[in-house]
Every structure is written in C-alpha cells, then in structure tokens.
Design a protein around this motif. Structure first.
Motif, short mmCIF file in Angstrom:
data_model
loop_
_atom_site.label_atom_id
_atom_site.label_comp_id
_atom_site.label_asym_id
_atom_site.label_seq_id
_atom_site.Cartn_x
_atom_site.Cartn_y
_atom_site.Cartn_z
N LYS A 13 6.30 6.42 10.52
CA LYS A 13 7.17 5.81 9.50
C LYS A 13 6.45 4.67 8.78
O LYS A 13 6.54 4.53 7.57
N ARG A 14 5.78 3.85 9.55
CA ARG A 14 5.08 2.73 8.92
C ARG A 14 3.99 3.24 7.98
O ARG A 14 3.77 2.67 6.92
N TYR A 15 3.29 4.29 8.40
CA TYR A 15 2.25 4.86 7.54
C TYR A 15 2.85 5.33 6.21
O TYR A 15 2.32 5.05 5.14
N HIS A 16 3.95 6.06 6.29
CA HIS A 16 4.57 6.55 5.06
C HIS A 16 4.98 5.38 4.17
O HIS A 16 4.88 5.45 2.94
N GLY A 17 5.44 4.31 4.79
CA GLY A 17 5.78 3.11 4.02
C GLY A 17 4.56 2.54 3.32
O GLY A 17 4.62 2.18 2.13
N TRP A 18 3.44 2.48 4.03
CA TRP A 18 2.20 1.97 3.45
C TRP A 18 1.74 2.85 2.28
O TRP A 18 1.36 2.37 1.23
N LYS A 19 1.82 4.15 2.49
CA LYS A 19 1.38 5.11 1.47
C LYS A 19 2.16 4.91 0.17
O LYS A 19 1.60 4.99 -0.92
N ALA A 20 3.46 4.67 0.34
CA ALA A 20 4.33 4.56 -0.83
C ALA A 20 4.25 3.20 -1.51
O ALA A 20 4.76 3.04 -2.61
N THR A 21 3.62 2.24 -0.87
CA THR A 21 3.57 0.90 -1.47
C THR A 21 2.12 0.42 -1.64
O THR A 21 1.57 0.54 -2.72
N THR A 22 1.54 -0.09 -0.58
CA THR A 22 0.19 -0.64 -0.68
C THR A 22 -0.79 0.37 -1.26
O THR A 22 -1.55 0.07 -2.18
N PHE A 23 -0.76 1.59 -0.73
CA PHE A 23 -1.68 2.59 -1.27
C PHE A 23 -1.37 2.91 -2.72
O PHE A 23 -2.27 2.93 -3.58
N ALA A 24 -0.07 3.16 -3.00
CA ALA A 24 0.31 3.54 -4.37
C ALA A 24 -0.12 2.48 -5.38
O ALA A 24 -0.55 2.80 -6.49
N GLU A 25 0.00 1.23 -4.97
CA GLU A 25 -0.31 0.15 -5.92
C GLU A 25 -1.82 -0.08 -6.09
O GLU A 25 -2.24 -0.74 -7.03
#
Lengths: 215, 215, 215, 215
Positions: A13-25
């Motif tokens: 879950k945390r990874y998906h959160g990172w992907k959608a925010t930090t990575f996306a940005e």
C-alpha cells in the motif's frame, strides 16, 4: 524456497502511495536518471543501523549519494587477493567508474557493532571471538582502533571507539592506490563524520585540530 | 592525511536546516531510539546505486529498516572461514541479534554492477577478470545467475540477470544456518523485489508463479 | 446473559481468511510484538465514527499507533478526583508508561457528537440536556468551544465547532501535568488534525497561522 | 501552546500517498458515507494497544464498525449521575442513535492495563492505588473480575483476568437499560472475544459452554 513470500500488504500500500505521488511528481527526473545513468557527487559509507539516514540529514534526493552501508561503517585495508570484498568493490566502483568527488565515512552513537568490538576486545564476548562469527571477524577490522584508546570510563572509551571506526576507515581508504591517486590529483576529498542520534548532533574530523568538532 | 577535509559547505548548510526542522520536530522519537535502541521490523539488502531509495518507496522513517547496501544487492554463500565478510556480518546481526521479521532483497533496473558482470561473462570486460579487480571478484557471485540465462537479445538477458541477482541472493541466504532456522521456525520471511527506476515499477518474486510479478 | 452469542458467521469467515493470509505473512512480527511488547511512536485520539480510520490514512501497521477512540475525539480537563476517567487513563498510560513521542488529536467532518453538542447549545436538543444523557454530558466538554464560535451560518458554525473539538482537546491536554512536563522536556509534541471524510482532505493546526491549513 | 506542531513529514507523505490511491479509488463510497452518514452494523469496544487492529482481523473497511477504544476494553456499570462517562456515551450513541445490531467486546493477550490491575490487586503496585492514578482508578473496574480468579500460577491468573475484562464488560453492558431493551427486543446481540496477539488466535465467549472457545 518456501520462506520466500510476497511483500507484506502494508508495504504494498505504501509503495502504491509513493508511485502515485512522489514518483508521479518527479517522473521526468527519474526517467533521466534511468536513461542517462547516475552521476552522484559523493559516496557515503555508513552503518546499516535503522536510525542512521544520511539522505535525511543532508536533505538528499534520488541521484545524489552513492551509499554503501555495512556494520559499523568500516573500510578494510587494501587486499587485492582475489577474494570477495564487498566494501572494497563499492569503493572501487565509486572512485574509478563514477568518479565521485567526495567520500564520506559516517559513524554514529550507540553502534551495536562497535559495542560488540569493545566487548570482544575487553574479553567479555567470547562468542564473537569464534571463527564462525561473521560479526566478530568483521569487527576485527576495528581492533587497531581499540588499541589506541586511552584508559578511562567504559562509556568514554566506547564513544572514542565509535569515532575510531571512522578514523580507521579513513586510514584504510588511503591504502587503496586508486583512492590515493584520486586524492593526489585533487579529484577526491575524504570526510569523516560522526552523528549523535539522540541529539541530532554532527561532528566532522578536523585534520588540523586532530579531533572531531561540531559541524 | 591531507585529503581529509571538513564537510563541503552545501552539506553543512543542509544539515543545519535538517537539525532545525526535521530533527526538532521528531526529537523525542530520535531520543527514544537512541535510549532504547533500534527495533527494525525488516532488513533490506539493496544496491549502493544513488537512484535506489528504499525508504522513499516505502514511506519509511527512522527506525523502520535495517539496511545493507552493496554493489548489485548480492549475498555471498555461507562461508564461515574466518575471513571478513561484511554482507554476512550484516545478515548475522539482523537475524540473530535484531531478530528482524522480514529480509528483503531489492534489485533494480540499470544496475552498473550487473552490467559489468554480464560483460565479463560474455568475455568483453577483461579488466574485470583480473585478480585485483574488486568489482570483478565481487560480481563473480552472480556468475551462477549468468549460467542460467536463456539465449536471446542482450537487453533481455541483462534484465534477466538483474533479477537473477535477487534470486541468487535469496538462494545464498538460505545457505546460512541461522537464516534457514529462523525461516523454519516461522520467525523470518524472505522477499525478493526488483524496481524499475525510470518507470517507478516494483515487482515481487512470486514463488508459485516462479516469476517476478508487479506488486 | 442470553443476549451474548457466538460471533456472526461472516466475521468468523473473515477472521479465518485473515489468519491464513495477513497473519501468516506477518507471523514473526506479531510474535515479536507479543514477546517484546508494543513501542508505538504516537498516540492518536480520534472519534468512534466508523468512517474515520487513522491507520488507513497513514499506511500504518500493527504496532505503530496507540489509539484511543471516543465520541468526538474529546479530552476532558485534568481532574484527579478518583473517579473513572477512561480518556485520561489512556493518555496517562501513553505518556508515562509508553512514552510516546507524538500525541495526535484527529477530528473529522460530519461528526454526530459535535452536531449533538451544537444542537444542545442552540437549545434545540432538550433530551441531550438531561442528567441521564451520557452523550449530552460527554459533549458538555465541548461547550467552551461553542462559546467561542463567531456568528454566521449554521453549517459554518458547525464546521468550526468540529475544529474546536480538536482545539479544546489540545488545550485540555496541556492541563495534564505529565503531558506538560513531557512537552517541556521536548519529549512530546502535540498535533491537531481534522479530516474531511467525503473529500479525503486533511488539515493540520498551524500554531503560527492560528488556523487549520491543508497538509 | 508551543508544543503543538505541524504533522511529522513522514506522515504527511504517507497521507498524500493514501489520498492519491486508496482514497482516489474509493472516492464515491467515501462521498456517500459523508453525505448519507454512517450506518455501521456493529460497535466494537477494544483496547488502545497498538497491536490490536479489529479492522485488520475482520477485513473491515470504512463504515463497517463503530469503534470505541480504551485501556483494557472496559465498560463501566450504568451510572447516570451527570458525570462524564466517555465509554457510556459511546455505547449510548451506538445503541440508541446508530442502532447497531452487534456489540463486540474484544480483549487481548499481553494487555498492559490488565497487568497493572493484577499487580495492584496483588498489592504490588502502590502507585496505581493512589487517587491521582487515572490508570489505577480506571482499572478498579476490573476488580470484580480479579475477585473471581481461581488460585494458581500468576501467568494463568493473568490470562484469566484478561478474559474477565471481557466478561465484566459484558455484564456491565447489560446494566444499561437501553442495551437490555435492545437485546430483549432482539435488535442487539452481544459478543465477547479475546485475541492472542502472537499466535493470531481468536476465542469467543460461548454462553453454553460458559467458556471461551476458539472461533
């Protein structure tokens, strides 16, 4: 290999959160890093300890530091004997392939590895003296530092040994011909640091004062 | 040791910024971590590559992961020969002293170490074959993974070798008696991951599918 | 006690599913938590409302947060009168025994308890004013917050009262000597949050702006 | 109120991750929950302990459980004396306003509050006997459970007392007229559970066997 399992759900879950925010940005930067390769300015050698985060202390982001982490941030002496030396391989890669400009050794307070070395050298940790003890044999690297300790209270000597772990590593670094050459050419600087976890302190080895001084 | 210098000013500045903000806001937690010691839930073995930040991907903070980083996230086989094995020491400490519950091996795309191994095994990197090459000797650990590669395009084989770096490490992990024992007692789970830096992807080894699958 | 019955079948089934998956995957960590005890970094005081899940919002797993939940996330003032104060007991345990580093009060939109308090204070809920109303007496704790509301539309005042539930609680927290002492020693930080359920928003009390601002 | 600070950065990041994933994917349900209000099927009374997650055990999601958490999952007897009873307020709201169909009391192994009560009743925790001890006065609620313990080993008696915390609460619940009325009308069922944290076990009170039995 039954013991190999999918990732725990909370990390998924945390990874998906990172992907959608930090990575996306930061996608464009990560893509460039992937396409052009890394170009870190510094290598850091720090401890595996979960409380030591060099990227946090220095506000670093993806691509800034080439980081090797081992027990007690130790560097062995130069031994080109054909055996497997993971730390030496990391240093060789950083200095000769990546051509980093800074090589930072970061020690820290409350180091379990240094504590083990101290106990072993005091004759209080026979298990660490056994041939089969990987931690014991690894911490043998710090024995020259123990030999230099002044008499005193255990707590003080232990603190001094944590700092010796930085100094012994710096000395061993200079035994690597490619490190020495890069230093001599002015292409590489070495830095010795020690951080106090509980107080957020940071001290740097001052070669003129011949001591660690607060940054 | 002339080459040892005080910390570059830009890092000094960042450190002071961190001390006044992140440290100040979390001081009590850092103090507790200092006083009570670490209790990380997981050990992570990842690459030194500056582009791989496991704490970022997993939104982790101080105290969560015990992290060993070496070239190509490799674990050597169990060899209690009294020589210095930094990776084995880190694993021994995490499993027997810290008693972590998860041991995660994290591989990644565009790994320079894996590329070197591939070139060496293909006969295209004679320098890495020399006895004195620390990187070459370290990457010898991945030769069993190279042997298993299927025929195909170089790019595909290289990608496959990056994943073999995870699998070979997992296999070698199981050769450590204390890792096997902890797994058998249900106290430790192993996890194999591979991340695609440019796409922010994360794949986990699925032992049933016998393949890496997206998380 | 006829009304006491075995667990409904749908929950029994879900439990068995959890045991075979989530528990099985994390068994070693749960065992360690059981053997070594909890060491949560933060205490959270949130509402009983079924729509408010602090562990979900923060990607938290077993062992991270010590959580007290009551109607409207209220903290009463310090009253060491020998009577039973469940909220005060939870705070005392978290701060003095567990020594948490953060104490987070989490309010939320659409709070039924706050609505009841508002209606009661407006003279529109006589049933809540009765001595025998547990909800009414509990919501009396929020009357100081109602007194501070500015004139305006009901909907705005109600929203403001939800945020007052956080502020009144923070103020009351500081009336506990052991909370104040831990804050003064730098061992504890307080945080005031308010979440908008329908929009997934999260606001934090900014002591400098003297207002809630989006995180 | 100097001690009130913005949220720690690691929680801010995790929140943004949740917002962009879990929230984004379930937005329509969260909006409905916000617009139409909650309609939980059950109320759960569990401990604040960070290791006890009823939503995890039962695979529950937003909107399913109205959850009150206090030290040792205790329910006081019905006392409509005009004083502030947070637990009684939560029960009143769940039963009379939300009209939940199930009321679950969930105890657990290794409960610090129960341990404190046991030590206090054995005369070994004088600090908990002081008027000013919120934890001590709160745990007085469990004294009737201590009185019923059979002679035996401390460990066994402590385990029995953890289960008494569930039974005493169920008995006290039946002293609330609105709980009894809802039960008598067949609108409400009570359930007593106890979970073993380290083994992932779950036992339910079986009124016929007059004992806790594995689910």
């Amino acid at each position: 290999m039954d013991a190999i399992r999918p990732l725990p759900e909370y990390l998924v879950k945390r990874y998906h959160g990172w992907k959608a925010t930090t990575f996306a940005e930061n996608k464009s930067w990560y893509r460039r890093l992937a396409e052009e390769g890394q170009r870190p300015r510094a290598m850091v050698i720090s401890c595996c300890d979960s409380r030591v985060h060099v990227t946090s202390i220095f506000g670093a982001d993806q691509g800034e530091f080439f980081i090797h982490r081992n027990i007690a941030n130790l560097v062995p002496p130069y031994e080109p004997d054909g055996a497997q030396h993971g730390t030496s391989a990391a240093i060789e890669y950083a200095v000769t392939a990546l051509k980093v400009s800074h090589l930072i050794v970061l020690g820290h307070s409350g180091c379990g590895g240094v504590q083990g070395c101290y106990d072993m050298c005091e004759g209080k940790a026979p298990a660490l003296e056994e041939t089969s003890s990987f931690v014991g044999r690894w911490m043998d690297l710090l024995r020259p530092g123990y030999e230099r300790l002044e008499a005193g209270e255990d707590a003080e000597r232990l603190r001094a040994l944590e700092k010796q772990a930085v100094l012994v590593s710096l000395e061993n670094l200079m035994s690597f011909p490619f490190v020495k050459a890069a230093c001599d050419e002015g292409m590489l600087k070495l830095h010795g640091l020690w951080t106090h976890i509980g107080e957020g302190g940071l001290e740097t080895w001052d070669p003129e004062a011949r001591d660690f001084t607060p940054v």
